[in-house]
Design an enzyme around this catalytic site. Structure first.
Site, PDB file in Angstrom:
ATOM      1  N   SER A  57      52.729  33.708  39.651  1.00 49.66           N
ATOM      2  CA  SER A  57      52.031  34.975  39.437  1.00 49.66           C
ATOM      3  C   SER A  57      51.504  35.596  40.726  1.00 49.66           C
ATOM      4  O   SER A  57      51.034  36.733  40.715  1.00 49.66           O
ATOM      5  CB  SER A  57      50.867  34.784  38.452  1.00 49.66           C
ATOM      6  OG  SER A  57      49.897  33.911  38.977  1.00 49.66           O
TER       7      SER A  57
ATOM      8  N   LYS B 241      41.599  36.604  34.470  1.00 52.23           N
ATOM      9  CA  LYS B 241      41.712  36.982  35.885  1.00 52.23           C
ATOM     10  C   LYS B 241      40.945  38.276  36.168  1.00 52.23           C
ATOM     11  O   LYS B 241      40.210  38.373  37.153  1.00 52.23           O
ATOM     12  CB  LYS B 241      43.183  37.164  36.256  1.00 52.23           C
ATOM     13  CG  LYS B 241      43.990  35.887  36.294  1.00 52.23           C
ATOM     14  CD  LYS B 241      45.457  36.191  36.592  1.00 52.23           C
ATOM     15  CE  LYS B 241      46.292  34.921  36.636  1.00 52.23           C
ATOM     16  NZ  LYS B 241      47.725  35.217  36.887  1.00 52.23           N
TER      17      LYS B 241
END
Length: 260
Positions: A125, A168
């Site tokens: 990611s 996140k």
């Protein structure tokens, strides 16, 4: 009732995140959320500790210089990265070659590292963040430090969805809030993740008030434009000049071959 339960659960298990956030605010963990810097970007990590699951920013930095080793990741060189991360770096390297090395080799060695990361790196990611840091170093164009990036990459420069997105975003928002929101901070995420957003009321309110921003990208060109203010074409032109200089440096330092 559901929101109350979620808030109570977070309060019970937020000690580790709070400790990390305090380290960032105290500048023990070096995270910059203001200004612009060349070759440096904030990536977004997802930390899952069973009961505690949260997101936290991590600084990713890049350096480029004349050489023939392509892209080196310091974490991989010291066996602190997993196979999925290494796959992402190899895809990044493939994109670089297809973008810059169609007629000549890259003539470049680039080093990438997750700063102050001592527990290992896994997942792809951060591929987009790593590529953006590398392109910034090559072109010497600065990256907006208030924007944290998450997103995987394929060989064609398309941005792929990632996991742990809400954690996140919320984790990075809390860091920015504690350091000081200035209306320029936010996150850059894959467009394909947009439908997965289910954020806390506090983050939603901050976005509505213009204190925090959530932007999406479908490809590398959209992402690099958002975090630098320059198009991919401009960055490519500057990068090609630097790569040409690397080529000349290598040729000037090749061992001389004497023939009788």
């Amino acid at each position: 009732d559901v929101k109350t339960a979620i808030n109570r659960r977070y309060a019970r298990h937020s000690y580790i995140e709070g400790h990390m956030r305090a380290s960032i605010v105290d500048n023990e963990l070096m995270i910059t959320v203001h200004g612009e810097v060349v070759g440096q970007i904030n990536g977004l990590t997802h930390i899952d500790l069973a009961d505690a699951s949260f997101g936290s920013p991590v600084r990713i930095s890049a350096n480029c210089y004349a050489g023939r080793l392509d892209v080196l990741t310091i974490d991989r060189e010291v066996a602190m990265s997993g196979p999925t991360h290494d796959k992402g770096v190899m895809i990044l390297q493939s994109w670089l070659h297809s973008n810059f090395a169609q007629l000549n080799p890259l003539n470049m060695t680039a080093s990438l590292v997750f700063e102050q990361e001592y527990n290992g790196v896994e997942g792809d990611s951060a591929s987009c963040a790593e590529l953006f840091a590398l392109l910034s170093s090559l072109s010497q164009l600065p990256i907006k430090q208030g924007i944290a990036v998450t997103g995987a990459l394929n060989q064609h420069g398309e941005v792929l969805p990632v996991g742990g997105l809400n954690e996140k975003i919320e984790g990075y928002f809390r860091v920015c809030k504690d350091i000081g929101l200035d209306g320029r901070q936010g996150v850059l995420i894959p467009q394909r993740n947009k439908r997965h957003l289910m954020l806390s009321d506090e983050v939603v309110a901050a976005v509505a008030n213009g204190q925090f921003h959530i932007a999406t990208m479908n490809n590398v060109a959209e992402g690099i434009l958002h975090i630098t203010g320059h198009s991919l074409e401009e960055i490519n032109s500057l990068a090609e000049v630097k790569l040409s200089a690397f080529k000349l440096t290598l040729e000037a330092n090749l061992p001389k071959i004497f023939t009788k």
